[in-house]
Design an enzyme around this catalytic site. Structure first.
Site, mmCIF file in Angstrom:
data_model
loop_
_atom_site.group_PDB
_atom_site.id
_atom_site.type_symbol
_atom_site.label_atom_id
_atom_site.label_comp_id
_atom_site.label_asym_id
_atom_site.label_seq_id
_atom_site.Cartn_x
_atom_site.Cartn_y
_atom_site.Cartn_z
ATOM 1 C CE LYS A 34 49.489 -35.855 5.871
ATOM 2 N NZ LYS A 34 50.097 -34.823 6.616
ATOM 3 C CB SER A 93 46.994 -34.430 9.259
ATOM 4 O OG SER A 93 48.136 -33.982 8.585
ATOM 5 C CB SER A 123 50.767 -32.780 10.279
ATOM 6 O OG SER A 123 49.390 -32.458 10.675
#
Ligand code: GLN
Length: 487
Positions: free
Chosen positions: A81, A156, A180
Site C-alpha cells: 500500500k 482504505s 482498512s
C-alpha cells in the site's frame, strides 16, 4: 500449471514450485506483471508499478533459491500500500501533497520483506492518508472491485485488496486504523489481518492516527497470512511502541480442528447488519461449531455503540497533529507563488489535501482546542477504556469473537461519497478492535448476489495465532477463499 497462469498461485504453492526448481521467480514475476497488464486498466489497483525493479529482484531471488537459501517469501511478488515508505520509490499516500515524494529510507516492513527476498511489483492505491472506506478518496483515481467493476473494493487499502483478489500480486501489505485491511479484504474475498497494536513495526508507515495504526497482510489464504506474519512481526528499535513479546512460528497454529475453543457471538455486532450478510455469518458459525468449537451466544460488549463516535474524535485528533508536518517546507508539494510564508503554508495545504483529509483536520483541531479538549478528546479516551474493558471481560469467557467484518457487501461507486456518516458506518464492526488495540482477522465466508462476505474473528492481544487457527480450520471446511472474480 501453465507458465502464464502462475499469477494464480498462493505464497505457499509458489514457494514449493520455486524450491523444487519447477518454476523460477523471473517466470512467476513475469506472469504477475502480464496479469497486471491484462486487468489493471479495469481494476486500477496500483499507483505505481515497479516492473523493472521486480524483474531485477526476481533474478536475485533465483540466485538465492539456487544457492539453497530461500525463505518462504523469496522470489514471491508483493504489492505494498502506498502508505508504506519505500526507498527510492515514489510513495504518495494517495495524496497530491506527496505526489512526487521519493523516500530516502525503507519502512521496517519493507526492509524485512526485502531481506526475506520478496519481489516488489508496485504500490497500492488507497484513500488519501488512509482516510476512507472505498478508495474513492484517492487523489488519483478510484479502484474498482474485481467482483463487480461498478462497485468499490472497500478501503482504505482498496488497491491492495483488489490487487490480491485480481491476482495482480501474490499478496500485499495494507494498513488498518479502523478497518482498512479487514473491510477491503471482506469486500474483495481475500484474507486480511489487523495485528495487535505493537506486534508489527510502524516505522515508515505514514502516520494517520498513531495510537490506532497497524500494518497487516492481505493474502489469498490463511496459511499465507501466517507466513507473512512470521516475517513482519516483532520488536523494532525504530518503533518504541512495538512490544518485546516473542513471535511464535504462526504456521504452528494451522491445525484443522477447533476442539476446546470457545467462540463468542456478540449480539451488538449483528444489529443493523444487512440481513443476507447476517445469514452468511449464521451458516459460518455452524461450520465452526461442526469443527469442534463451543459457541457462546450470550457474550455482550455493551459499549460497542460508542466505538464509532469515540473513533471519530481520537482518529481525527491524532491526524490533525500528525498532518501538521505537511507545510511545504521539508518534502512534498509546495506552493511557490505565495506572498509570504503563511500564505505558502496555507495554499500548500489548501491545494495539497483533498476534502476528506481537510474534514478530519478540522474535526481533530476542534476536538483538541482549548475549552473543548475535556468535552471531546478526554471523554473519548475514557470511552476507549470502557470499550477495552468490554473485550477484557468477554475474553475471560471466550477465546475469540465471531462477527461480520462489514455490515454490507460492496457498495456502488459514488453511493456514499456525498454522505460522510454513511461512509464512516462501513467500519462499525472493525473500529472497536483498533480502539482496544487487539487483533482481528477477516476471512472469506460466502457470497450475497455474487458479492463476497467476510467473517471477522477478534482475538486477545498478541493472540493472532488463535485467529489463524480458526481461520485455517474454517478454510479447510469451506472453499469460499478459492473463488476468483470473473475478470
Ligand atoms: N474508514 C476508517 C476511516 O476512514 C478507517 C480507515 C483506516 O483503517 N485507515 O478512518
Amino acid at each position: 500449471m501453465a507458465v502464464n497462469d502462475l499469477y494464480r498461485l498462493t505464497i505457499h504453492e509458489a514457494h514449493r514450485l520455486l524450491v523444487k526448481g519447477e518454476v523460477t521467480s523471473v517466470e512467476l514475476t513475469r506472469s504477475v506483471l502480464e496479469r497486471i497488464e491484462a486487468v489493471e486498466e479495469r481494476v486500477r489497483a496500483f499507483i505505481t508499478v515497479t516492473a523493472d525493479l521486480a524483474l531485477e529482484q526476481a533474478a536475485e531471488a533465483d540466485r538465492r533459491i539456487r544457492a539453497g537459501d530461500a525463505t518462504p517469501l523469496t522470489g514471491i511478488p508483493v504489492q505494498l500500500k502506498d502508505v508504506i515508505v519505500t526507498r527510492g520509490i515514489r510513495t504518495t499516500c494517495g495524496s497530491r501533497i506527496l505526489e512526487n515524494f521519493v523516500p530516502i529510507y525503507d519502512a521496517t516492513v519493507a526492509r524485512r520483506l526485502a531481506e526475506a527476498g520478496a519481489v516488489l511489483v508496485g504500490k497500492g492505491n488507497m484513500d488519501e492518508f488512509a482516510m476512507g472506506s472505498s478508495t474513492e478518496n484517492s487523489a488519483f483515481f478510484p479502484t474498482r472491485n474485481p467482483w463487480d467493476l461498478e462497485r468499490v473494493p472497500g478501503g482504505s487499502s482498496g488497491g491492495s485488496a483488489a490487487a490480491v483478489a485480481a491476482d495482480e500480486c501474490i499478496y500485499a501489505l495494507g494498513s488498518d486504523t479502523g478497518g482498512s485491511v479487514r473491510q477491503p479484504a471482506a469486500l474483495c474475498n481475500v484474507v486480511g489481518l489487523k495485528p495487535t497494536y505493537g506486534r508489527v513495526s510502524r516505522f515508515g508507515l505514514i502516520a494517520f492516527a498513531s495510537s490506532l495504526d497497524q500494518i497487516g497482510p492481505l493474502t489469498k489464504d490463511v496459511e499465507d497470512c501466517a507466513l507473512v506474519m512470521n516475517v513482519i512481526a516483532g520488536p523494532d528499535p525504530n518503533d518504541s511502541t512495538t512490544v518485546n513479546i516473542p513471535v511464535p512460528d504462526y504456521t504452528r497454529f494451522l491445525i484443522p480442528d477447533l476442539k476446546g475453543l470457545r467462540l463468542g457471538v456478540p449480539a451488538e455486532y449483528y444489529e443493523g447488519i444487512q440481513p443476507e450478510v447476517k445469514g452468511v455469518l449464521t451458516t459460518a458459525i455452524r461450520v465452526l461449531e461442526g469443527l469442534g468449537a463451543e459457541i457462546i451466544w450470550d457474550v455482550s460488549l455493551p459499549h460497542t455503540r460508542y466505538a464509532l463516535p469515540c473513533y471519530y474524535i481520537i482518529a481525527p485528533s491524532e491526524a490533525s497533529s500528525n498532518l501538521a508536518r505537511y507545510d511545504g517546507v521539508k518534502y512534498g508539494y509546495s506552493y511557490f507563488e505565495a506572498e509570504d510564508v503563511w500564505d505558502a503554508m496555507m495554499k500548500t495545504r489548501q491545494y495539497g489535501f483533498g476534502p476528506e483529509v481537510k474534514r478530519r483536520i478540522m474535526l481533530g483541531t476542534y476536538a483538541l482546542s482549548a475549552g473543548y479538549y475535556d468535552a471531546y478528546y478526554l471523554k473519548a479516551q475514557k470511552v476507549r477504556t470502557l470499550i477495552r474493558a468490554d473485550f477484557d471481560r468477554a475474553f475471560q469467557r471466550v477465546d475469540a469473537l465471531v462477527t461480520p467484518t462489514s455490515p454490507t457487501v460492496a457498495f456502488r461507486l459514488g453511493e456514499r461519497t456525498q454522505d460522510p456518516l454513511q461512509m464512516y458506518m462501513s467500519d462499525i464492526c472493525t473500529i472497536p478492535v483498533n480502539i482496544a488495540g487487539i487483533c482481528g482477522l477477516s476471512v472469506p465466508a460466502g457470497f450475497v448476489d455474487g458479492l463476497p462476505v467476510g467473517m471477522q474473528l477478534i482475538g486477545r492481544a498478541f493472540d493472532e495465532g488463535t485467529l489463524l487457527r480458526i481461520g485455517y480450520a474454517y478454510q479447510q471446511a469451506t472453499d469460499w477463499h478459492r473463488r476468483r472474480p470473473p475478470l
